[in-house]
Scaffold this motif. Structure first.
Motif, PDB file in Angstrom:
ATOM      1  N   HIS A  76       0.840  -1.208   0.000  1.00  0.00           N
ATOM      2  CA  HIS A  76       0.000   0.000   0.000  1.00  0.00           C
ATOM      3  C   HIS A  76       0.873   1.257   0.000  1.00  0.00           C
ATOM      4  CE1 HIS A  76      -2.840   3.034   1.136  1.00  0.00           C
ATOM      5  NE2 HIS A  76      -2.344   3.154   2.353  1.00  0.00           N
ATOM      6  N   GLU A  85      -6.832  -5.587  -4.346  1.00  0.00           N
ATOM      7  CA  GLU A  85      -5.436  -5.420  -3.898  1.00  0.00           C
ATOM      8  C   GLU A  85      -4.589  -4.752  -4.981  1.00  0.00           C
ATOM      9  OE1 GLU A  85      -3.960  -9.168  -2.505  1.00  0.00           O
ATOM     10  OE2 GLU A  85      -5.128  -9.050  -0.656  1.00  0.00           O
ATOM     11  N   ARG A 110      -5.355  -1.098  -5.087  1.00  0.00           N
ATOM     12  CA  ARG A 110      -4.688  -0.445  -3.940  1.00  0.00           C
ATOM     13  C   ARG A 110      -3.193  -0.295  -4.217  1.00  0.00           C
ATOM     14  NH1 ARG A 110      -3.527  -4.574   0.452  1.00  0.00           N
ATOM     15  NH2 ARG A 110      -2.067  -5.120  -1.199  1.00  0.00           N
ATOM     16  N   ASP A 111      -2.575  -1.327  -4.777  1.00  0.00           N
ATOM     17  CA  ASP A 111      -1.131  -1.298  -5.038  1.00  0.00           C
ATOM     18  C   ASP A 111      -0.761  -0.258  -6.095  1.00  0.00           C
ATOM     19  OD1 ASP A 111      -0.969  -3.313  -3.197  1.00  0.00           O
ATOM     20  OD2 ASP A 111      -0.536  -4.907  -4.636  1.00  0.00           O
TER      21      ASP A 111
END
Ligand code: PMT
Length: 407
Positions: free
Chosen positions: A179, A223, A226-227
Motif C-alpha cells: 500500500h 489489492e 490499492r497497489d
C-alpha cells in the motif's frame, strides 16, 4: 506481486523473540523481487544470527555502526537515501522510544533518523509494556508524524500470557508495504469500487441459493488497485478471505444488499469493477422456519430475478464500468452481448468449464473485450496478474476521459 519488484526496501529488525517472523518477511519480500537490505540492532543479533537474513535475502545485513570494513561507507546514510520504505519489524518498546525522541544510538535508529522514506513500524512486546503510557505516547507521536503503525495483535505472548503485543502476520505487513509503495501509482487519487464473491439468497433460515465464487478474483482486483494507489471500496459477498489491508471492505449477503452498497459506493467513484458472481435469481419469499423434509413430496421454490446491479448503476460520465462474464459456452458472443446490455466499457470473459481457472482457482484465463470492439486474450496467470491487466485498461480509459472536453 508486481509493485514490490525492484523496489528498494530496508527492513530493520530489533531485539524481540518475534525476529523469527522477520526472517519469513525478509524471505517473502526477496522472493517477490524486492531489493532488500536488512539492518539489525545488536540485540536482534542475539535472537537470530545475521547469516540467517543473509541466506534469505542474498545480502549481508548491517548491524555494527562501527564496522570500518562495511561495503558501504556511511552505511546508514546510504541505506537511508536508497530506501523507498523503511519497515521496522519487530519494533521493541526501546526502538519506539528512540524513534519518538530522535535518539540515534545504533544502526536502526540512525538510519530511521536519516531517511525521508515512509516509515512502517510494527510493534511487538509484552502487553504491559505496550499499554504503558510511555509507549502509547511515543506511538501517538510517531502516528502524528505520519508513521504507519501496524499492529500489534492480540494473542499468546512469549510470557505465555494472552494479550495485545504479538507482531502482525507477515502477510499483513506485506500488505501495508504494498500500500505504501503504491501511493504514487497511476491510480493515485482515483476511487475504485470492486465487487467479489458470490451472493447468498436465503430460502429459509439455513438454506440459500448460492454459487462457488470464493472471492479470489475480486479480492485480487481490490489489492492490485490499492497497489496502484487507488482508494478502494470492496463490496464482498460471503467469503472466507480476510479483509485486504488498506481497503474499505463492505460485507454483504444478498444481491439486493450488494446493489445498495455498490450504488452508494459509486458516488464519486472513477471505476466500478464487478467480479462478483451475483445470483441471477432469488426465492420469491424467504420462509421464516426451516422447511421440513417430506419423503413423498417434491419441493418447488419459485424464483424471481435479482436486481441487475450493473444495469442499475447506469452510465455516468467519468465512471468506467467493467463487468465479468462467467460462461460455459459461446464465451465471446455472450460476453459481447453483456457489454451492450449492461452498457459496459470493458468485460472480462472467463470460461468457467476450465478446471485450472475460473471459480475458486488461484489462476484465471480471460479475454478482455472493450466497447470499441477491441480484444485481448490472456494466457493462464494468477488472478492478481489478471487484475493488473484489467487495471492497465481502466487506467488508459481514465486518462482518455480526462482529455475529453466537458459536455
Ligand atoms: O470468486 P472466484 O472464485 O475467484 O471466481 C471468479 C469468478 C469466476 C466468479 C469471476 O471471474 C467471474 O466471472 N465473475 C462474474 C460472474 C458472473 O456473475 O457472471 P455473469 O455473466 O452472470 O454476470 C455478468 C456481470 O453482471 C458480472 O460482472 C456480474 O457481477 C454482473 N451482475 C450479475 C447479476 C446481477 N444480478 N447483477 C450484476 O451486476
Amino acid at each position: 506481486m508486481y509493485n514490490l519488484t525492484d523496489r528498494n526496501i530496508v527492513l530493520c529488525v530489533t531485539g524481540s523473540i518475534a525476529v523469527y517472523k522477520a526472517v519469513d518477511l525478509a524471505s517473502k519480500l526477496t522472493q517477490a523481487g524486492a531489493v532488500l537490505n536488512v539492518i539489525m540492532t545488536p540485540e536482534a543479533t542475539k535472537f537470530v544470527a545475521p547469516i540467517t537474513f543473509q541466506s534469505v535475502s542474498g545480502r549481508c545485513p548491517y548491524w555494527d555502526m562501527w564496522d570500518a570494513n562495511s561495503n558501504l561507507a556511511e552505511a546508514h546514510i546510504a541505506l537511508a537515501r536508497q530506501a523507498e520504505v523503511l519497515v521496522i519489524a519487530p519494533a521493541t518498546a526501546t526502538i519506539v522510544a528512540r524513534l519518538a525522541l530522535g535518539l540515534a544510538e545504533e544502526m536502526v535508529s540512525l538510519t530511521a533518523l536519516a531517511t525521508r522514506a515512509p516509515l512502517i513500524v510494527c510493534p511487538a512486546m509484552d502487553s504491559q509494556m505496550f499499554e504503558h503510557p510511555a509507549t502509547q505516547e511515543h506511538l501517538t507521536t510517531l502516528r502524528n508524524r505520519g508513521v504507519q503503525i501496524v499492529g500489534p495483535e492480540d494473542g499468546r505472548l512469549a510470557s505465555g500470557q494472552m494479550g495485545r503485543g504479538r507482531l502482525s502476520e507477515v502477510e499483513t505487513i506485506i500488505g501495508w508495504i504494498r500500500h505504501v509503495l503504491g501511493r504514487g501509482g497511476d491510480l493515485a487519487g482515483k476511487k475504485v469500487v470492486v465487487t467479489g464473491g458470490g451472493t447468498h439468497e436465503p430460502i429459509d433460515p439455513v438454506r440459500f441459493v448460492g454459487n462457488n465464487s470464493s472471492g479470489k478474483m475480486g479480492f485480487a482486483v481490490a489489492e492490485a488497485a490499492r497497489d496502484r494507489g487507488a482508494d478502494v471500496v470492496l463490496v464482498s459477498g460471503p467469503s472466507v478471505l480476510p479483509d485486504p489491508v488498506a481497503v474499505e471492505v463492505l460485507r454483504v449477503r444478498r444481491a439486493a444488499e450488494m446493489r445498495d452498497a455498490v450504488v452508494a459506493a459509486c458516488v464519486g467513484a472513477d471505476a466500478l469493477i464487478m467480479a462478483a458472481a451475483v445470483a441471477d435469481y432469488q426465492p420469491a419469499e424467504t420462509v421464516g422456519e426451516k422447511i421440513k423434509r417430506r419423503q413423498s413430496e417434491t419441493l418447488s421454490i419459485p424464483l424471481v430475478p435479482t436486481p441487475d446491479i450493473l444495469a442499475e448503476v447506469g452510465v455516468r460520465p467519468g465512471l468506467v464500468k467493467v463487468g465479468f462474464a462467467a460462461e460455459s459456452r459461446d464465451l465471446l458472443a455472450n460476453a459481447q452481448q453483456k457489454i451492450e446490455d449492461k452498457q459496459l466499457d470493458l468485460i472480462v470473459a472467463n470460461d468457467i468449464t476450465a478446471s485450472d481457472a475460473g471459480f475458486a482457482a488461484d489462476n484465471n484465463r480471460v479475454v478482455i473485450l472493450d466497447s470499441a470492439g477491441g480484444r485481448a486474450e490472456l494466457p493462464l496467470m494468477s488472478k492478481y496478474d489478471v487484475a493488473w491487466h484489467i487495471l492497465d485498461k481502466v487506467a488508459t480509459l481514465l486518462a482518455a476521459s480526462k482529455l475529453q472536453p466537458e459536455a
